[in-house]
Scaffold this motif. Sequence first.
Motif, mmCIF file in Angstrom:
data_model
loop_
_atom_site.group_PDB
_atom_site.id
_atom_site.type_symbol
_atom_site.label_atom_id
_atom_site.label_comp_id
_atom_site.label_asym_id
_atom_site.label_seq_id
_atom_site.Cartn_x
_atom_site.Cartn_y
_atom_site.Cartn_z
ATOM 1 N N ILE A 45 -6.516 37.899 11.280
ATOM 2 C CA ILE A 45 -5.347 37.871 10.396
ATOM 3 C C ILE A 45 -5.829 37.432 9.023
ATOM 4 O O ILE A 45 -6.583 36.453 8.913
ATOM 5 C CB ILE A 45 -4.282 36.865 10.897
ATOM 6 N N LEU A 46 -5.401 38.136 7.993
ATOM 7 C CA LEU A 46 -5.746 37.756 6.625
ATOM 8 C C LEU A 46 -4.815 36.630 6.202
ATOM 9 O O LEU A 46 -3.599 36.797 6.163
ATOM 10 C CB LEU A 46 -5.613 38.959 5.689
ATOM 11 N N GLU A 47 -5.374 35.473 5.922
ATOM 12 C CA GLU A 47 -4.586 34.272 5.611
ATOM 13 C C GLU A 47 -4.189 34.159 4.142
ATOM 14 O O GLU A 47 -3.268 33.436 3.808
ATOM 15 C CB GLU A 47 -5.366 33.020 6.020
ATOM 16 N N LYS A 48 -4.879 34.857 3.270
ATOM 17 C CA LYS A 48 -4.603 34.756 1.840
ATOM 18 C C LYS A 48 -4.651 36.154 1.231
ATOM 19 O O LYS A 48 -5.587 36.909 1.482
ATOM 20 C CB LYS A 48 -5.645 33.846 1.183
ATOM 21 N N GLU A 49 -3.626 36.476 0.443
ATOM 22 C CA GLU A 49 -3.578 37.776 -0.222
ATOM 23 C C GLU A 49 -4.801 37.958 -1.115
ATOM 24 O O GLU A 49 -5.301 37.005 -1.697
ATOM 25 C CB GLU A 49 -2.297 37.843 -1.067
ATOM 26 N N LEU A 50 -5.260 39.201 -1.227
ATOM 27 C CA LEU A 50 -6.462 39.479 -2.014
ATOM 28 C C LEU A 50 -6.245 40.726 -2.866
ATOM 29 O O LEU A 50 -5.922 41.796 -2.344
ATOM 30 C CB LEU A 50 -7.654 39.687 -1.075
ATOM 31 N N ASP A 51 -6.393 40.573 -4.183
ATOM 32 C CA ASP A 51 -6.357 41.721 -5.092
ATOM 33 C C ASP A 51 -7.774 42.236 -5.250
ATOM 34 O O ASP A 51 -8.692 41.467 -5.499
ATOM 35 C CB ASP A 51 -5.817 41.314 -6.466
ATOM 36 N N VAL A 52 -7.941 43.547 -5.124
ATOM 37 C CA VAL A 52 -9.271 44.146 -5.182
ATOM 38 C C VAL A 52 -9.282 45.267 -6.213
ATOM 39 O O VAL A 52 -8.492 46.202 -6.136
ATOM 40 C CB VAL A 52 -9.685 44.732 -3.813
ATOM 41 N N ASN A 93 -7.309 60.900 -7.445
ATOM 42 C CA ASN A 93 -6.675 61.191 -6.162
ATOM 43 C C ASN A 93 -6.407 59.872 -5.451
ATOM 44 O O ASN A 93 -6.932 58.832 -5.835
ATOM 45 C CB ASN A 93 -7.591 62.060 -5.291
ATOM 46 N N ILE A 94 -5.614 59.927 -4.408
ATOM 47 C CA ILE A 94 -5.320 58.747 -3.597
ATOM 48 C C ILE A 94 -5.894 58.993 -2.211
ATOM 49 O O ILE A 94 -5.666 60.051 -1.610
ATOM 50 C CB ILE A 94 -3.811 58.488 -3.523
ATOM 51 N N TYR A 95 -6.664 58.013 -1.709
ATOM 52 C CA TYR A 95 -7.349 58.143 -0.427
ATOM 53 C C TYR A 95 -6.872 57.075 0.541
ATOM 54 O O TYR A 95 -6.774 55.902 0.166
ATOM 55 C CB TYR A 95 -8.862 57.966 -0.608
ATOM 56 N N GLU A 96 -6.632 57.454 1.792
ATOM 57 C CA GLU A 96 -6.377 56.473 2.844
ATOM 58 C C GLU A 96 -7.648 55.649 3.003
ATOM 59 O O GLU A 96 -8.754 56.187 2.906
ATOM 60 C CB GLU A 96 -6.047 57.175 4.145
ATOM 61 N N ALA A 97 -7.502 54.345 3.256
ATOM 62 C CA ALA A 97 -8.693 53.496 3.343
ATOM 63 C C ALA A 97 -8.569 52.452 4.444
ATOM 64 O O ALA A 97 -7.473 52.017 4.788
ATOM 65 C CB ALA A 97 -8.922 52.806 2.001
ATOM 66 N N TYR A 98 -9.729 52.084 4.996
ATOM 67 C CA TYR A 98 -9.895 50.934 5.875
ATOM 68 C C TYR A 98 -10.815 49.975 5.122
ATOM 69 O O TYR A 98 -11.496 50.380 4.188
ATOM 70 C CB TYR A 98 -10.553 51.322 7.197
ATOM 71 N N ILE A 99 -10.858 48.718 5.535
ATOM 72 C CA ILE A 99 -11.754 47.779 4.857
ATOM 73 C C ILE A 99 -13.105 47.722 5.574
ATOM 74 O O ILE A 99 -13.188 47.953 6.780
ATOM 75 C CB ILE A 99 -11.143 46.362 4.722
ATOM 76 N N LEU A 106 -15.282 41.137 1.993
ATOM 77 C CA LEU A 106 -14.954 42.537 1.778
ATOM 78 C C LEU A 106 -16.051 43.130 0.910
ATOM 79 O O LEU A 106 -16.324 42.630 -0.182
ATOM 80 C CB LEU A 106 -13.598 42.660 1.071
ATOM 81 N N VAL A 107 -16.709 44.184 1.410
ATOM 82 C CA VAL A 107 -17.798 44.806 0.648
ATOM 83 C C VAL A 107 -17.438 46.215 0.167
ATOM 84 O O VAL A 107 -18.131 46.777 -0.666
ATOM 85 C CB VAL A 107 -19.119 44.840 1.448
ATOM 86 N N GLY A 108 -16.356 46.771 0.706
ATOM 87 C CA GLY A 108 -15.957 48.100 0.292
ATOM 88 C C GLY A 108 -14.886 48.660 1.197
ATOM 89 O O GLY A 108 -14.254 47.925 1.967
ATOM 90 N N PRO A 119 -18.021 51.508 -2.075
ATOM 91 C CA PRO A 119 -18.331 50.091 -2.274
ATOM 92 C C PRO A 119 -17.522 49.485 -3.420
ATOM 93 O O PRO A 119 -17.070 50.194 -4.317
ATOM 94 C CB PRO A 119 -19.819 50.111 -2.636
ATOM 95 N N ILE A 120 -17.339 48.162 -3.373
ATOM 96 C CA ILE A 120 -16.791 47.453 -4.526
ATOM 97 C C ILE A 120 -17.966 46.779 -5.224
ATOM 98 O O ILE A 120 -19.011 46.536 -4.615
ATOM 99 C CB ILE A 120 -15.693 46.432 -4.136
ATOM 100 N N SER A 121 -17.813 46.504 -6.509
ATOM 101 C CA SER A 121 -18.954 46.010 -7.288
ATOM 102 C C SER A 121 -19.408 44.620 -6.870
ATOM 103 O O SER A 121 -20.590 44.317 -6.903
ATOM 104 C CB SER A 121 -18.626 46.028 -8.782
ATOM 105 N N LYS A 122 -18.473 43.772 -6.469
ATOM 106 C CA LYS A 122 -18.827 42.408 -6.074
ATOM 107 C C LYS A 122 -18.067 42.052 -4.797
ATOM 108 O O LYS A 122 -16.839 42.098 -4.776
ATOM 109 C CB LYS A 122 -18.455 41.440 -7.198
ATOM 110 N N PRO A 123 -18.786 41.709 -3.709
ATOM 111 C CA PRO A 123 -18.104 41.335 -2.460
ATOM 112 C C PRO A 123 -17.100 40.206 -2.693
ATOM 113 O O PRO A 123 -17.316 39.324 -3.519
ATOM 114 C CB PRO A 123 -19.245 40.871 -1.554
ATOM 115 N N LYS A 124 -15.984 40.259 -1.954
ATOM 116 C CA LYS A 124 -14.920 39.263 -2.092
ATOM 117 C C LYS A 124 -14.730 38.525 -0.772
ATOM 118 O O LYS A 124 -14.647 39.141 0.284
ATOM 119 C CB LYS A 124 -13.619 39.928 -2.503
ATOM 120 N N GLU A 125 -14.661 37.219 -0.881
ATOM 121 C CA GLU A 125 -14.459 36.349 0.278
ATOM 122 C C GLU A 125 -13.093 36.616 0.900
ATOM 123 O O GLU A 125 -12.089 36.677 0.200
ATOM 124 C CB GLU A 125 -14.553 34.887 -0.139
#
Length: 135
Positions: A45-52, A93-99, A106-108, A119-125
């Motif tokens: 369960i994700l305990e804290k919202e995360l903007d990516v 375009n808009i793409y369906e995504a999984y983490i 989160l790495v991408g 990938p995202i440029s900087k991994p997020k805790e």
Amino acid sequence: MNTWGYIIISCFLAVLLAACAFDLVHVKQIPAKIETNQLSKTPFILEKELDVSYGTGYSTKLKQGTRWNYVGTLTYGDVYKTKDQILTVEGSNIYEAYIVVSNDKLVGFYLPVEKSYSPISKPKELHITKISPNS
């Protein structure tokens, strides 16, 4: 040709050009094959919202309280999806995504329709709580 003719033709050309779709913002995609033959990993369960932000000028939000279930593994990390929110990655375009998660970061994103990794440029805790698969 009279002035009204030029105006009509100019308006028609302006509408025609505006209707053309240009792929101006690309989502970086690396072809990736998901491996599903490994043992299932613990959902969380994700305990804290995360903007990516993923480098296209757009961003997405992983909502607090969402349950993420293991789908498979890529070279880049473990792939999780949720039924609690619609997750997309957006550019022209808009793409369906999984983490894609590695060491609780989160790495991408995995794009299942395109079968690619973004990938995202900087991994997020990720602030997570692991749960029993039967919960």
